[in-house]
Enzyme design. Structure first.
Site, PDB file in Angstrom:
ATOM      1  N   GLU A 369       0.869  -1.188   0.000  1.00 35.96           N
ATOM      2  CA  GLU A 369       0.000   0.000   0.000  1.00 35.96           C
ATOM      3  C   GLU A 369       0.905   1.237   0.000  1.00 35.96           C
ATOM      4  O   GLU A 369       0.986   1.973   0.974  1.00 35.96           O
ATOM      5  CB  GLU A 369      -0.925  -0.010   1.220  1.00 35.96           C
ATOM      6  CG  GLU A 369      -1.987   1.069   1.198  1.00 35.96           C
ATOM      7  CD  GLU A 369      -2.854   1.095   2.454  1.00 35.96           C
ATOM      8  OE1 GLU A 369      -3.735   1.960   2.549  1.00 35.96           O
ATOM      9  OE2 GLU A 369      -2.638   0.249   3.362  1.00 35.96           O
ATOM     10  N   HIS A 394      -4.903  -4.304  -0.606  1.00 36.66           N
ATOM     11  CA  HIS A 394      -4.447  -3.150  -1.389  1.00 36.66           C
ATOM     12  C   HIS A 394      -3.531  -3.580  -2.531  1.00 36.66           C
ATOM     13  O   HIS A 394      -3.883  -3.430  -3.689  1.00 36.66           O
ATOM     14  CB  HIS A 394      -3.775  -2.083  -0.518  1.00 36.66           C
ATOM     15  CG  HIS A 394      -4.693  -1.437   0.451  1.00 36.66           C
ATOM     16  ND1 HIS A 394      -5.669  -0.549   0.061  1.00 36.66           N
ATOM     17  CD2 HIS A 394      -4.804  -1.572   1.799  1.00 36.66           C
ATOM     18  CE1 HIS A 394      -6.357  -0.146   1.135  1.00 36.66           C
ATOM     19  NE2 HIS A 394      -5.849  -0.767   2.198  1.00 36.66           N
TER      20      HIS A 394
END
Length: 529
Positions: A369, A394
């Site tokens: 992320e 993510h």
């Protein structure tokens, strides 16, 4: 001596063993042949690329084709309008775009569409902050304090508030009464519980600021939710909000910390909390038989000490064995850049597989992320894949890693994409440029979720579906793409196989009912179930 460019080019080709005919271009370009042949090859190329996208291999029924025609007309109109007005919601900050989205016909269709499951969520940011304000902060014994040193606000329930010079506690009812109107105080509370603001670029100019304010919102919310008389009401409300948004299953990352408390100061341990979650889940499914339920992913903060994480992994093993159909697995959460990388906890994360006999503890790591390539945060992706993550949270940086991309295909590991979260927390401004666009174009497995919808002031799932459909799926992404996202959310959920089959059967029924209702609404066709 002067040497011609053509001579240098010829030497380059010969030395590197390249075929000269590949570079044999005439003055008007490399294509030689009739214009019709060129246009045919161009069309074939476009069709071939579209056929590689997520959902491209799905066949739509005649009824679905009619819905798709409507949907794509709306989508085309919105894109055409945006190219004139420069007002395209995915290219705008969500706080500015939300009103435009909710006036969209595409959004209205997505809003009612059965979306399957939401698989990337966090326990203390599930519900609309307005519900917390109206249904929690008006309860008796609710206190608030503001710490002028840290600049943070806390809210908690007490029978008698303790003395704290650094953060003096006051009854919320008294503070609310001191405002000109109750609405004025409640508006202040809303802004202290969410990131919603009219000028996000000024309020959160960079990633570090956004995360700092983001974290501060949990200090306002968490202790309210962990009050025993609120805890189960809160989770029931969360399931209600997702259900109302046409979501039929959720998986929630739960820290199980701080512990639930009551007015007498008694604390209720993690085992009690899991059972309380499970009780609410059971009641909600009883009350709503067309809901497939929920599961939790036990989580720990990644900035904790190694000994703490070791303890959490052992707890996760115990919880997984005790609640195999409710505790889905384990994750490490919070801002990756500030926390420790997965490699720091490798011995602890390998622990379940080295037990005799080995224990299967599924992992759902937040990894990649980040915008930073080649950093420890970015390298979390390597460990997530090597540790056989069931899904990667993510995975924003994954498109920078060709070997990881290959392994995602081989291992069939999906990426949990959270477009609004990535935008609000400063990874991407324009969602047309989100890495999900690459994953979609190349038919990687993804699921779409909302991360912390209560803090963004977003729908449980519909706003994120709209953003990725309009922004990342391209102008040609159609109903097949949306349908595949819903199917993926069931396929890659943590439900046991028997429940997964039942959930898919239920979703299929809901999908067919939605097709019927949508066509009936527009008066064009009646789909026979």
């Amino acid at each position: 001596m002067l040497v011609s460019n053509s001579f240098i080019f010829t030497v380059f080709i010969v030395n590197f063993g390249l075929s000269t005919h590949a570079f044999d271009c005439n003055v008007n370009g490399c294509f030689r042949g009739p214009k019709d042949d060129y246009l045919r090859q161009r069309t074939d190329l476009i069709i071939e690329e579209i056929s590689m996208k997520i959902g491209s291999d799905l066949r739509l029924s005649s009824a679905e084709e009619k819905i798709n025609e409507m949907l794509m007309q709306y989508k085309s109109n919105e894109i055409s309008s945006a190219m004139t007005t420069n007002l395209f919601p995915p290219a705008m900050h969500f706080f500015h775009a939300k009103g435009l989205i909710e006036n969209s016909q595409v959004y209205r269709m997505i809003k009612s569409m059965p979306k399957g499951g939401a698989l990337h969520l966090h326990d203390t940011s599930l519900v609309d902050a307005n519900w917390l304000i109206k249904n929690v902060t008006y309860r008796p014994h609710c206190y608030v304090c503001f710490n002028s040193n840290s600049g943070t606000q806390r809210m908690k329930f007490f029978k008698v508030a303790p003395s704290d010079p650094d953060c003096p506690w006051q009854l919320v009812s008294n503070v609310r009464a001191s405002y000109p109107t109750t609405a004025a105080y409640d508006e202040d509370l809303y802004h202290n519980m969410t990131l919603v603001t009219s000028n996000p670029q000024q309020a959160y100019p960079n990633e570090a600021t956004a995360w700092k304010v983001f974290d501060s919102r949990f200090s306002v919310i968490t202790e309210l939710i962990m009050y025993k008389d609120v805890f189960q009401d809160y989770f029931y409300e969360a399931l209600s909000e997702f259900y109302a948004d046409a979501v039929q299953f959720v998986e929630v990352r739960c820290l199980l910390a701080p512990l639930v408390y009551d007015l007498d100061g008694k604390l209720y341990d993690e085992d009690w909390m899991i059972q309380a979650y499970e009780d609410v889940n059971r009641k909600f499914v009883t009350d709503h038989p067309d809901f497939s339920g929920s599961q939790i992913i036990f989580s720990a903060i990644r900035s904790q000490d190694k000994s703490d994480i070791a303890s959490k992994v052992k707890q996760a093993v115990e919880f997984r064995q005790k609640y195999p159909d409710f505790v889905a697995g384990f994750d490490l959460v919070a801002w990756e850049q500030r926390g420790k990388p997965l490699i720091d906890f490798l011995d602890d994360l390998l622990y379940p597989s080295q037990l005799k006999p080995p224990v299967n503890l599924p992992y759902f790591f937040h990894a990649g992320e980040t915008d930073w390539d080649g950093t420890s945060v970015d390298y979390n992706l390597y460990d997530a894949v090597l540790l056989n993550c069931s899904r990667i949270g993510h995975g924003y940086a994954v498109v920078k890693h060709p070997k990881i991309l290959k392994m995602l295909k081989e291992k069939d590991i999906p990426i949990e994409v959270n477009p609004i979260s990535n935008q609000v927390l400063h990874l991407v401004d324009d969602l047309r440029n989100h890495p999900a666009a690459f994953l979609i174009a190349n038919n990687y497995s993804i699921v779409v979720s909302s991360d912390d919808p209560g803090i963004w002031g977003s729908d449980p799932l519909s706003h994120d579906f709209y953003e990725i459909f309009m922004g990342s799926a391209g102008a040609k992404g159609d109903l097949r793409f949306l349908k595949q996202l819903a199917i993926n959310s069931i396929r890659y959920s943590s439900m046991l196989q028997e429940k997964k089959v039942a959930a898919y059967k239920l979703w299929t029924k809901k999908w067919m009912q939605w097709i019927t209702a949508t066509l009936k609404q527009f008066g064009t066709y009646r789909y026979k179930l």
